[in-house]
Design a protein around this motif. Sequence first.
Motif, PDB file in Angstrom:
ATOM      1  N   THR A 174       0.733  -1.113   0.050  1.00  0.00           N
ATOM      2  CA  THR A 174       0.035   0.025   0.061  1.00  0.00           C
ATOM      3  C   THR A 174       0.714   1.186   0.048  1.00  0.00           C
ATOM      4  O   THR A 174       1.996   1.261   0.506  1.00  0.00           O
ATOM      5  CB  THR A 174      -0.850   0.030   1.241  1.00  0.00           C
ATOM      6  OG1 THR A 174      -1.445  -1.285   1.349  1.00  0.00           O
ATOM      7  CG2 THR A 174      -1.832   0.933   1.175  1.00  0.00           C
ATOM      8  N   ASN A 175       0.372   2.368  -0.773  1.00  0.00           N
ATOM      9  CA  ASN A 175       1.114   3.460  -0.806  1.00  0.00           C
ATOM     10  C   ASN A 175      -0.045   4.585  -0.325  1.00  0.00           C
ATOM     11  O   ASN A 175      -0.781   4.607  -1.396  1.00  0.00           O
ATOM     12  CB  ASN A 175       1.840   3.816  -2.023  1.00  0.00           C
ATOM     13  CG  ASN A 175       2.753   5.181  -2.193  1.00  0.00           C
ATOM     14  OD1 ASN A 175       3.242   5.355  -1.104  1.00  0.00           O
ATOM     15  ND2 ASN A 175       2.488   5.722  -3.288  1.00  0.00           N
ATOM     16  N   PHE A 176       0.222   5.441   0.605  1.00  0.00           N
ATOM     17  CA  PHE A 176      -0.606   6.561   0.868  1.00  0.00           C
ATOM     18  C   PHE A 176      -0.188   7.734   0.243  1.00  0.00           C
ATOM     19  O   PHE A 176       1.351   7.966   0.577  1.00  0.00           O
ATOM     20  CB  PHE A 176      -0.913   6.438   2.249  1.00  0.00           C
ATOM     21  CG  PHE A 176      -1.939   5.450   2.918  1.00  0.00           C
ATOM     22  CD1 PHE A 176      -3.180   5.756   2.779  1.00  0.00           C
ATOM     23  CD2 PHE A 176      -1.598   4.402   3.126  1.00  0.00           C
ATOM     24  CE1 PHE A 176      -4.260   4.926   3.237  1.00  0.00           C
ATOM     25  CE2 PHE A 176      -2.630   3.321   3.850  1.00  0.00           C
ATOM     26  CZ  PHE A 176      -3.934   3.761   3.541  1.00  0.00           C
ATOM     27  N   THR A 177      -0.844   8.523  -0.393  1.00  0.00           N
ATOM     28  CA  THR A 177      -0.295   9.685  -0.912  1.00  0.00           C
ATOM     29  C   THR A 177      -0.819  10.860  -0.221  1.00  0.00           C
ATOM     30  O   THR A 177      -0.314  12.051  -0.168  1.00  0.00           O
ATOM     31  CB  THR A 177      -0.504  10.096  -2.437  1.00  0.00           C
ATOM     32  OG1 THR A 177      -2.148   9.907  -2.531  1.00  0.00           O
ATOM     33  CG2 THR A 177      -0.233   9.134  -3.264  1.00  0.00           C
ATOM     34  N   LYS A 178      -1.901  10.797   0.847  1.00  0.00           N
ATOM     35  CA  LYS A 178      -2.458  11.744   1.482  1.00  0.00           C
ATOM     36  C   LYS A 178      -2.872  11.126   2.990  1.00  0.00           C
ATOM     37  O   LYS A 178      -3.544  10.215   2.896  1.00  0.00           O
ATOM     38  CB  LYS A 178      -3.740  12.281   1.006  1.00  0.00           C
ATOM     39  CG  LYS A 178      -4.345  13.528   1.747  1.00  0.00           C
ATOM     40  CD  LYS A 178      -5.400  13.942   1.016  1.00  0.00           C
ATOM     41  CE  LYS A 178      -6.327  15.120   1.724  1.00  0.00           C
ATOM     42  NZ  LYS A 178      -7.547  15.867   1.181  1.00  0.00           N
ATOM     43  N   ALA A 179      -1.759  11.366   3.911  1.00  0.00           N
ATOM     44  CA  ALA A 179      -2.619  10.735   5.228  1.00  0.00           C
ATOM     45  C   ALA A 179      -1.634  11.564   6.285  1.00  0.00           C
ATOM     46  O   ALA A 179      -0.680  11.218   7.099  1.00  0.00           O
ATOM     47  CB  ALA A 179      -1.858   9.309   5.296  1.00  0.00           C
ATOM     48  N   GLU A 180      -2.226  12.775   6.515  1.00  0.00           N
ATOM     49  CA  GLU A 180      -1.768  13.843   7.387  1.00  0.00           C
ATOM     50  C   GLU A 180      -2.988  14.100   8.384  1.00  0.00           C
ATOM     51  O   GLU A 180      -3.933  14.510   7.793  1.00  0.00           O
ATOM     52  CB  GLU A 180      -0.850  14.961   6.765  1.00  0.00           C
ATOM     53  CG  GLU A 180       0.365  14.580   6.242  1.00  0.00           C
ATOM     54  CD  GLU A 180       0.122  14.176   4.913  1.00  0.00           C
ATOM     55  OE1 GLU A 180       1.240  13.337   4.492  1.00  0.00           O
ATOM     56  OE2 GLU A 180      -0.747  14.454   4.232  1.00  0.00           O
TER      57      GLU A 180
END
Length: 490
Positions: A174-180
């Motif tokens: 899995t690769n998250f590009t938005k997780a802040e």
Amino acid sequence: MKIFSIPRIIKFSILMIFVLTIIILFSSRAAFKGIDIQPQLPEFTSAANTLQSERSESILNLPVKIPLANIQEALNLNISQTFLGTEADVTELLSNDKLTYEINRKDFSIGTQNNLITFSVPISGTAKIKGKIDLRFTKIPVSVKTNIAGTIFGDLFLGIDNEWNIQPNLNVSTNFTKAEVPIKNIGTISIRSLLQKQVDKVINKEKPKLIAELVKNLNLKAEVNKQWNNLHLSEQVNQDPSIWIKTEPQSVSFKEFDLTDGENVQSGIAIKMFVDTCICEEVSAINLKPLPNLTIQEQIIDKFLISLPVQVSLDELNNTLESKVRRKSLSIDENLKLIVNEINLSALGEKILVKVDFKTDKNNLFEGAKGVLYLWGKIFYETASNNLKVVELDYDVDTKNTLTSTADFLLKPVVLKQIEERLSFPLDKQLKLAQDEANEYIQKINLPSEIDANIEVKTIEVEKVVVTNNDIFLVLLADGNMSALLNLGE
């Protein structure tokens, strides 16, 4: 000078010899003039309509395609649509923290690269983090919800062992590009690695189940075993004469999975079979052989070879003879020609009977002689000319005896030679008809429905020609194509 005279007695003897010769000559001519040669028709008791089949070996090649769309559907069906989770103590930046997330995925898309099935799917959702930030002198409560986005991606390699077990090797990450997570007056906290770790953990936990579902849906052994059993065939492909084709598979080879076309997992199965073609009323029972272990080979082509007997039309041969020889002459010598009324071929047992109806030409020594000659010969296929021939002609015994006593001039080798020269038939038309007939035979072979095979004979070669059961058969080696879609993984 004294002249010697021939005695009268000698003169008289010479004269008598001359007269006797003339008498014999004219008597001989009179004897042959109008002779009617009618030997007895050769008798032949037809054998029973059976023939020991000759076993041949053939390779039946079945290309196999597993549509990538089927695998894509399996992934969409067996990987969860939504990932939910709650984790405690997930970050050192907060105390008494708890992360709650909900991630939804869209449909998987499939591709190929380096002989791997690649896939990816967009994911999006929300994450909520709750805890306290320790500022030494005080702890500030935090409870923030944020949107997250990313991609699940991976690859799948399909292998197979010699016991027909498909062995998928599945890698997912899995690769998250938005997780802040924004923290007021402090900044943001990244939870990418945290979420990736948690989602990968869930997926890896589900991976054995997913692999089991893939193997279940791609149960090649079960499919091939069913078709293997059904390829033990015994089909009557022609009624008159009765022709049977029996197939008994012996071994099977498999081509490693190939993904180069980008739309299918391609492979192929090569089944080696014993093929019995029998001109008989019935065939022996089939020996059912269990599906053996497979061997792996580099290439499977969509071609097959099979031997088929196709009957030659004696009517067609005789019609050809009718146009070639009727009213044509055979020259025995400068003083004798035979006019052919008819030449007719019959197949008797394993030989060809040639009937020649003739008469002598006018104005020759044996004017008015007529009759029938019966000759035996063998059938022969000449590859170079693509002609069917009757060779090794010889008179039937009764014909030979009749000629010896009444017309031995017909026993000259030149007569047989000239008749044999005329017994040559181009096979172009026959082979075209034979190809059509071979296609009809093959369409009557009930191949397993799962193979969805389309078979067509493209070219044929004559392996041999045989005479049996009062018929002539071309034994053809049929070369064709077989397109197939083995529907796996539906």
